[in-house]
Design a protein around this motif. Structure first.
Motif, PDB file in Angstrom:
ATOM      1  N   ILE A 132       9.199  44.734 -11.247  1.00 35.09           N
ATOM      2  CA  ILE A 132       8.663  44.000 -10.103  1.00 35.09           C
ATOM      3  C   ILE A 132       9.004  42.521 -10.209  1.00 35.09           C
ATOM      4  O   ILE A 132       9.371  41.883  -9.218  1.00 35.09           O
ATOM      5  CB  ILE A 132       7.143  44.223  -9.994  1.00 35.09           C
ATOM      6  CG1 ILE A 132       6.861  45.689  -9.674  1.00 35.09           C
ATOM      7  CG2 ILE A 132       6.540  43.323  -8.926  1.00 35.09           C
ATOM      8  CD1 ILE A 132       5.403  46.057  -9.725  1.00 35.09           C
ATOM      9  N   MET A 133       8.929  41.979 -11.416  1.00 33.52           N
ATOM     10  CA  MET A 133       9.270  40.564 -11.617  1.00 33.52           C
ATOM     11  C   MET A 133      10.748  40.306 -11.318  1.00 33.52           C
ATOM     12  O   MET A 133      11.097  39.306 -10.687  1.00 33.52           O
ATOM     13  CB  MET A 133       8.932  40.134 -13.049  1.00 33.52           C
ATOM     14  CG  MET A 133       7.450  40.161 -13.366  1.00 33.52           C
ATOM     15  SD  MET A 133       6.537  38.952 -12.420  1.00 33.52           S
ATOM     16  CE  MET A 133       7.089  37.473 -13.184  1.00 33.52           C
ATOM     17  N   VAL A 134      11.607  41.198 -11.775  1.00 35.64           N
ATOM     18  CA  VAL A 134      13.043  41.056 -11.518  1.00 35.64           C
ATOM     19  C   VAL A 134      13.320  41.162 -10.020  1.00 35.64           C
ATOM     20  O   VAL A 134      14.112  40.400  -9.455  1.00 35.64           O
ATOM     21  CB  VAL A 134      13.847  42.103 -12.315  1.00 35.64           C
ATOM     22  CG1 VAL A 134      15.288  42.145 -11.854  1.00 35.64           C
ATOM     23  CG2 VAL A 134      13.758  41.827 -13.790  1.00 35.64           C
ATOM     24  N   LEU A 136      11.218  40.458  -7.516  1.00 35.72           N
ATOM     25  CA  LEU A 136      10.727  39.238  -6.875  1.00 35.72           C
ATOM     26  C   LEU A 136      11.640  38.044  -7.146  1.00 35.72           C
ATOM     27  O   LEU A 136      11.921  37.243  -6.245  1.00 35.72           O
ATOM     28  CB  LEU A 136       9.309  38.929  -7.348  1.00 35.72           C
ATOM     29  CG  LEU A 136       8.200  39.807  -6.770  1.00 35.72           C
ATOM     30  CD1 LEU A 136       6.869  39.469  -7.417  1.00 35.72           C
ATOM     31  CD2 LEU A 136       8.122  39.641  -5.275  1.00 35.72           C
ATOM     32  N   PHE A 137      12.114  37.910  -8.374  1.00 37.50           N
ATOM     33  CA  PHE A 137      13.039  36.827  -8.707  1.00 37.50           C
ATOM     34  C   PHE A 137      14.326  36.940  -7.889  1.00 37.50           C
ATOM     35  O   PHE A 137      14.844  35.948  -7.382  1.00 37.50           O
ATOM     36  CB  PHE A 137      13.356  36.850 -10.209  1.00 37.50           C
ATOM     37  CG  PHE A 137      14.339  35.800 -10.616  1.00 37.50           C
ATOM     38  CD1 PHE A 137      13.981  34.458 -10.656  1.00 37.50           C
ATOM     39  CD2 PHE A 137      15.643  36.149 -10.941  1.00 37.50           C
ATOM     40  CE1 PHE A 137      14.902  33.487 -11.012  1.00 37.50           C
ATOM     41  CE2 PHE A 137      16.560  35.193 -11.304  1.00 37.50           C
ATOM     42  CZ  PHE A 137      16.193  33.852 -11.345  1.00 37.50           C
ATOM     43  N   THR A 138      14.815  38.164  -7.735  1.00 35.99           N
ATOM     44  CA  THR A 138      16.036  38.384  -6.946  1.00 35.99           C
ATOM     45  C   THR A 138      15.809  38.018  -5.483  1.00 35.99           C
ATOM     46  O   THR A 138      16.657  37.364  -4.858  1.00 35.99           O
ATOM     47  CB  THR A 138      16.472  39.849  -7.066  1.00 35.99           C
ATOM     48  OG1 THR A 138      16.631  40.184  -8.433  1.00 35.99           O
ATOM     49  CG2 THR A 138      17.762  40.089  -6.325  1.00 35.99           C
ATOM     50  N   LEU A 139      14.700  38.414  -4.931  1.00 36.37           N
ATOM     51  CA  LEU A 139      14.418  38.097  -3.531  1.00 36.37           C
ATOM     52  C   LEU A 139      14.232  36.592  -3.310  1.00 36.37           C
ATOM     53  O   LEU A 139      14.713  36.036  -2.319  1.00 36.37           O
ATOM     54  CB  LEU A 139      13.179  38.853  -3.062  1.00 36.37           C
ATOM     55  CG  LEU A 139      13.359  40.361  -2.905  1.00 36.37           C
ATOM     56  CD1 LEU A 139      12.028  41.013  -2.550  1.00 36.37           C
ATOM     57  CD2 LEU A 139      14.406  40.674  -1.872  1.00 36.37           C
ATOM     58  N   VAL A 140      13.544  35.929  -4.247  1.00 32.24           N
ATOM     59  CA  VAL A 140      13.369  34.476  -4.124  1.00 32.24           C
ATOM     60  C   VAL A 140      14.706  33.767  -4.252  1.00 32.24           C
ATOM     61  O   VAL A 140      15.020  32.851  -3.472  1.00 32.24           O
ATOM     62  CB  VAL A 140      12.358  33.973  -5.178  1.00 32.24           C
ATOM     63  CG1 VAL A 140      12.392  32.461  -5.276  1.00 32.24           C
ATOM     64  CG2 VAL A 140      10.966  34.465  -4.851  1.00 32.24           C
ATOM     65  N   LEU A 141      15.534  34.188  -5.193  1.00 33.46           N
ATOM     66  CA  LEU A 141      16.856  33.583  -5.363  1.00 33.46           C
ATOM     67  C   LEU A 141      17.724  33.812  -4.131  1.00 33.46           C
ATOM     68  O   LEU A 141      18.434  32.901  -3.685  1.00 33.46           O
ATOM     69  CB  LEU A 141      17.524  34.162  -6.619  1.00 33.46           C
ATOM     70  CG  LEU A 141      18.722  33.422  -7.159  1.00 33.46           C
ATOM     71  CD1 LEU A 141      18.327  32.024  -7.606  1.00 33.46           C
ATOM     72  CD2 LEU A 141      19.339  34.192  -8.299  1.00 33.46           C
TER      73      LEU A 141
END
Length: 110
Positions: free
Chosen positions: A4-6, A8-13
């Protein structure tokens, strides 16, 4: 949790890069930029000023023969039992080429 963290990080990036690209891009709204581009032809005017049908037929023959080349590659990697299919395809290709030559479609003079 890590997945989930990966995600979310991908979507934010992705969102950050999209916003940066939108802010830094050049927004030229001139007449040439927003007009339709039709293969080098002016898109306004009489319809009689279009391209020759001869070039369309040449393009169509190129696409057909290009697809036949792809089919040849598929036959070349198969086994020995497809030899009859290969000969039949060669027969149809040569027959089509002969018909195009007979009807004068291979002449480049307009």
């Amino acid at each position: 949790l890590v997945l989930i963290m990966v995600l979310l990080f991908t979507l934010v990036l992705l969102l950050v890069f999209y916003v940066i690209n939108f802010v830094l891009s050049i927004k030229d709204m001139g007449k040439n930029k927003i007009s339709a581009f039709e293969c080098g032809f002016v898109s306004v005017g009489k319809i009689q000023n279009s391209f020759s049908i001869h070039f369309f037929i040449m393009m169509l023959m190129f696409v057909i023969f290009d697809l036949e080349i792809v089919m040849f590659l598929g036959i070349l990697v198969s086994d020995l039992s497809s030899y009859v299919s290969f000969l039949l395809m060669i027969f149809f290709i040569l027959g089509g080429f002969y018909m195009e030559w007979w009807y004068g479609k291979l002449v480049w003079v307009i």
